[in-house]
Design a protein around this motif. Structure first.
Motif, PDB file in Angstrom:
ATOM      1  N   ALA A  95       0.842  -1.194   0.000  1.00 33.42           N
ATOM      2  CA  ALA A  95       0.000   0.000   0.000  1.00 33.42           C
ATOM      3  C   ALA A  95       0.875   1.241   0.000  1.00 33.42           C
ATOM      4  N   PRO A  96       0.543   2.261  -0.798  1.00 39.44           N
ATOM      5  CA  PRO A  96       1.301   3.512  -0.742  1.00 39.44           C
ATOM      6  C   PRO A  96       1.034   4.233   0.580  1.00 39.44           C
ATOM      7  N   THR A  98      -0.353   7.065   2.863  1.00 35.23           N
ATOM      8  CA  THR A  98      -1.466   8.010   2.763  1.00 35.23           C
ATOM      9  C   THR A  98      -1.542   8.874   4.022  1.00 35.23           C
ATOM     10  N   THR A 100      -4.105  12.296   5.686  1.00 39.66           N
ATOM     11  CA  THR A 100      -5.255  13.192   5.541  1.00 39.66           C
ATOM     12  C   THR A 100      -4.977  14.475   6.318  1.00 39.66           C
ATOM     13  N   TYR A 106      -4.087  12.576   0.957  1.00 35.27           N
ATOM     14  CA  TYR A 106      -2.905  12.632   0.089  1.00 35.27           C
ATOM     15  C   TYR A 106      -2.270  11.239  -0.012  1.00 35.27           C
ATOM     16  N   THR A 107      -1.866  10.862  -1.223  1.00 34.16           N
ATOM     17  CA  THR A 107      -1.188   9.585  -1.466  1.00 34.16           C
ATOM     18  C   THR A 107       0.250   9.870  -1.875  1.00 34.16           C
ATOM     19  N   THR A 109       3.871   8.370  -3.098  1.00 36.40           N
ATOM     20  CA  THR A 109       4.670   7.283  -3.668  1.00 36.40           C
ATOM     21  C   THR A 109       6.056   7.824  -3.962  1.00 36.40           C
ATOM     22  N   TRP A 143      -3.659  13.955  -4.887  1.00 33.03           N
ATOM     23  CA  TRP A 143      -4.851  14.176  -4.068  1.00 33.03           C
ATOM     24  C   TRP A 143      -6.042  14.404  -4.999  1.00 33.03           C
ATOM     25  N   THR A 149      -7.984  14.133 -10.253  1.00 30.70           N
ATOM     26  CA  THR A 149      -6.844  13.852  -9.382  1.00 30.70           C
ATOM     27  C   THR A 149      -5.684  14.740  -9.783  1.00 30.70           C
ATOM     28  N   SER A 151      -1.626  16.142  -8.844  1.00 28.33           N
ATOM     29  CA  SER A 151      -0.398  15.622  -8.233  1.00 28.33           C
ATOM     30  C   SER A 151       0.729  16.618  -8.410  1.00 28.33           C
TER      31      SER A 151
END
Length: 482
Positions: A95-96, A98, A100, A106-107, A109, A143, A149, A151
Motif C-alpha cells: 500500500a502507498p 497516505t 489526511t 494525500y497519497t 509514492t 490528491w 486527481t 499531483s
C-alpha cells in the motif's frame, strides 16, 4: 415660459403618483439580477477552488519535502542507512503511504534508484562496473480535487553516509526478485571468498534484502567470491535451495552486480506408474518442464531407498506457474546432448493403431502453495522380469539404436534397479529403448547369465533378445493412458 411654470405648479394627480413598476419591469430586473448573481457566484466559487488547490499543492510539496528530509536522516544515520531508502510501494500489493490533512487525503509514492558513476540507474545497482554514487529519489504526492486527481512531483539526490566503494576495495550489490518480478525482502545474503582466490572474508556480512529486494556488501577486497541468497522455503529458477552464484569478481573501486530470482517454493508431489506396483530405478532422473523455466533435470531420490509406484515423492519447485513432468532425463538439445525419448509427446510417428504419444498432464504451481494436482501421475513404461536370483541387479542402458517410432536418446543413460528377494520383479522404465542386463555384483560388475530370465511388457512396447545377448525393451507411450 408661463406655460412650463404652470405645468410645474399644477397639482399632481394622486393615482398617477402611486402607479409603481409594471410586471414586465420587475421580470427584467430579476433576470438582470440573476445573470449578475451567477457571474458573482462563479467568481466566488472559482476563487475558493483556486485557493483550495493552492493550499493542497502547498501541503503536497510540504509532504514531499518532509519525506525526503526523513530519507536524508535515514541515509546519514549509519553506513548501511542508504539501504533503507527505498521505493513506495516497493512490491506489488504494497500500500502507498497516505495522509489526511484538512479533510483532504494525500497519497505519497516514491521511486528510488541507485545511480552509479557511469550514470546508469537501477533499484539495486547495475552491471556497468561503475561505483555506486548516490540514490535518485522521485516523490509523487497526489490528491483528489473535485472530480479530478491532481499531483505534484519532487526529485532529489541522496548520498550515503560514506562512500559505498572505497578506493582500495569494492562492493557487491545483490538484487533478489520474486517470480512476479518484484523485490523479495528479508532474504539473507552471504558473501564468502572462493577457496584459493585473492578474496578475503568480510568483516561484516550485508544486511538482509530491503523492501526492494536489494542488499549491498561493503568494503570487499578485490578477488572472487561466492554469493548466496537464502530464506526458509526459498528456491531459485534452477531448482536450487539456496540460490548461489560463483565466481563473482570484485574489482577495487567498482561494484559487482549479482541478480537472483528467488521465491517461496511450490510443493509438487509425484507418483510414478501408480497402478502397476512397479519398482523404480535407483537415482532415477526426472525432468521438470515449464513454459517459464524450460527444462530442469532433478534426482528426487538416491540409491538407498526402494521407490515403488506406491511411493508419493514430494519435491520443491520454483513457482513458474505450471509444470509437466517426465520420468527420465529429457533434453531437446541437438546432437550428442539430445534425449527425446522420455517425453511422450516426442513420439509423433503413429504406430500400427495410428496412435501417437500424448503430452503429459500440466500442473499449476504458486509460491508457497502445493501444486494444483496432488499427487501428479507420471507415466512410465512397465516390464516384468522373471528368472532372477535373489542377489541379481537389473541394469538398463539406453540402446544405441532406437526402436520403431522412438525419437531416440543420443545422450545415453544407465539406470540400476535394487535387488529383489523374489525371482520376479515388475520394473518401471522411462519411455525409450533399453538394453537390460543382469549383474551379481555392481562393484565388480560381474555379468550374471540367468538361464531362466525373461522379460514381458506390461504397458505398450516390445521385448526381444535373450539371456546370452541381453534383452532389448521398447517402453512405448503410444496408446498408454495410465
Amino acid at each position: 415660459m408661463i406655460r412650463r411654470l404652470a405645468t410645474i405648479l399644477r397639482p399632481v394627480d394622486r393615482a398617477e403618483s402611486e402607479a409603481g413598476f409594471t410586471v414586465v419591469e420587475v421580470m427584467v430586473a430579476m433576470m438582470v439580477f440573476a445573470i449578475m448573481s451567477v457571474g458573482i457566484a462563479y467568481g466566488i466559487v472559482n476563487a475558493l477552488t483556486l485557493s483550495q488547490s493552492s493550499r493542497s499543492r502547498t501541503t503536497a510539496v510540504s509532504l514531499a519535502s518532509q519525506d525526503i528530509d526523513g530519507l536524508r536522516q535515514t541515509a546519514a544515520g549509519s553506513a548501511t542507512g542508504i539501504q533503507k531508502v527505498t521505493s513506495i510501494p516497493a512490491n506489488a500489493g504494497d500500500a502507498p503511504l497516505t495522509k489526511t490533512i484538512g479533510g483532504v487525503g494525500y497519497t505519497i509514492t516514491r521511486d528510488v534508484n541507485w545511480v552509479d558513476s557511469t550514470g546508469a540507474t537501477n533499484a539495486c545497482g547495475s552491471s556497468t562496473g561503475g561505483y555506486l554514487a548516490y540514490k535518485s529519489v522521485v516523490e509523487t504526492v497526489s490528491w483528489k480535487s473535485r472530480n479530478s486527481t491532481l499531483s505534484t512531483t519532487m526529485t532529489s539526490a541522496i548520498a550515503p553516509a560514506s562512500a559505498v566503494t572505497s578506493p582500495g576495495s569494492g562492493s557487491i550489490t545483490v538484487s533478489v526478485k520474486t517470480a512476479a518480478g518484484v523485490g523479495n525482502s528479508g532474504v539473507t545474503v552471504t558473501v564468502t571468498p572462493v577457496a584459493g582466490g585473492t578474496g578475503a572474508s568480510l568483516t561484516v556480512q550485508p544486511d538482509a534484502t530491503n523492501a526492494q529486494g536489494c542488499a549491498v556488501a561493503l568494503n570487499v577486497q578485490q578477488g572472487t567470491y561466492t554469493v548466496t541468497a537464502s530464506e526458509t522455503g526459498g528456491i531459485d529458477t534452477n531448482q536450487h535451495q539456496p540460490a548461489q552464484q560463483t565466481p563473482v569478481t570484485v574489482v577495487a573501486g567498482a561494484s559487482a552486480y549479482v541478480p537472483f530470482v528467488y521465491d517461496q517454493a511450490s510443493s509438487l508431489t509425484l507418483q510414478y506408474a501408480a497402478t502397476y506396483g512397479a519398482t523404480l530405478p535407483q537415482s532415477m532422473p526426472t525432468t521438470l518442464s515449464s513454459g517459464g523455466g524450460g527444462q530442469d533435470v532433478i534426482t528426487p531420490w538416491g540409491t538407498t531407498p526402494t521407490v515403488t509406484s506406491a511411493t508419493k515423492t514430494a519435491v520443491n519447485v520454483f513457482p513458474f506457474g505450471n509444470y509437466a513432468v517426465y520420468a527420465g532425463a529429457y533434453s531437446s538439445a541437438s546432437g550428442a546432448s539430445s534425449c527425446l525419448s522420455p517425453n511422450p509427446a516426442a513420439w509423433s510417428t503413429p504406430n500400427a493403431a495410428n496412435q501417437v504419444g500424448l503430452a503429459p498432464q500440466q500442473v499449476g504451481t504458486a509460491p508457497g502453495q502445493p501444486a494444483s494436482v496432488s499427487p501428479l501421475p507420471v507415466m512410465t513404461g512397465v516390464v516384468q522380469v522373471g528368472g532372477l536370483n535373489s542377489s541379481t541387479y537389473v541394469v538398463a542402458r539406453t540402446a544405441t539404436t532406437a526402436g520403431a517410432g522412438d525419437p531416440g536418446c543420443s545422450a545415453g543413460t544407465t539406470l540400476t534397479f535394487p535387488t529383489s528377494s523374489s525371482g520376479s520383479q515388475v520394473l518401471a522404465l522411462p519411455f525409450g529403448t533399453w538394453n537390460l542386463t543382469f549383474y551379481s555384483s555392481l562393484t565388480g560388475t560381474v555379468l550374471n547369465l540367468l538361464s531362466g530370465a525373461s522379460v514381458k511388457n506390461l504397458t505398450p512396447g516390445t521385448s526381444s533378445g535373450g539371456v546370452l545377448t541381453g534383452f532389448t525393451v521398447v517402453a512405448d507411450p503410444r496408446g498408454q493412458t495410465k
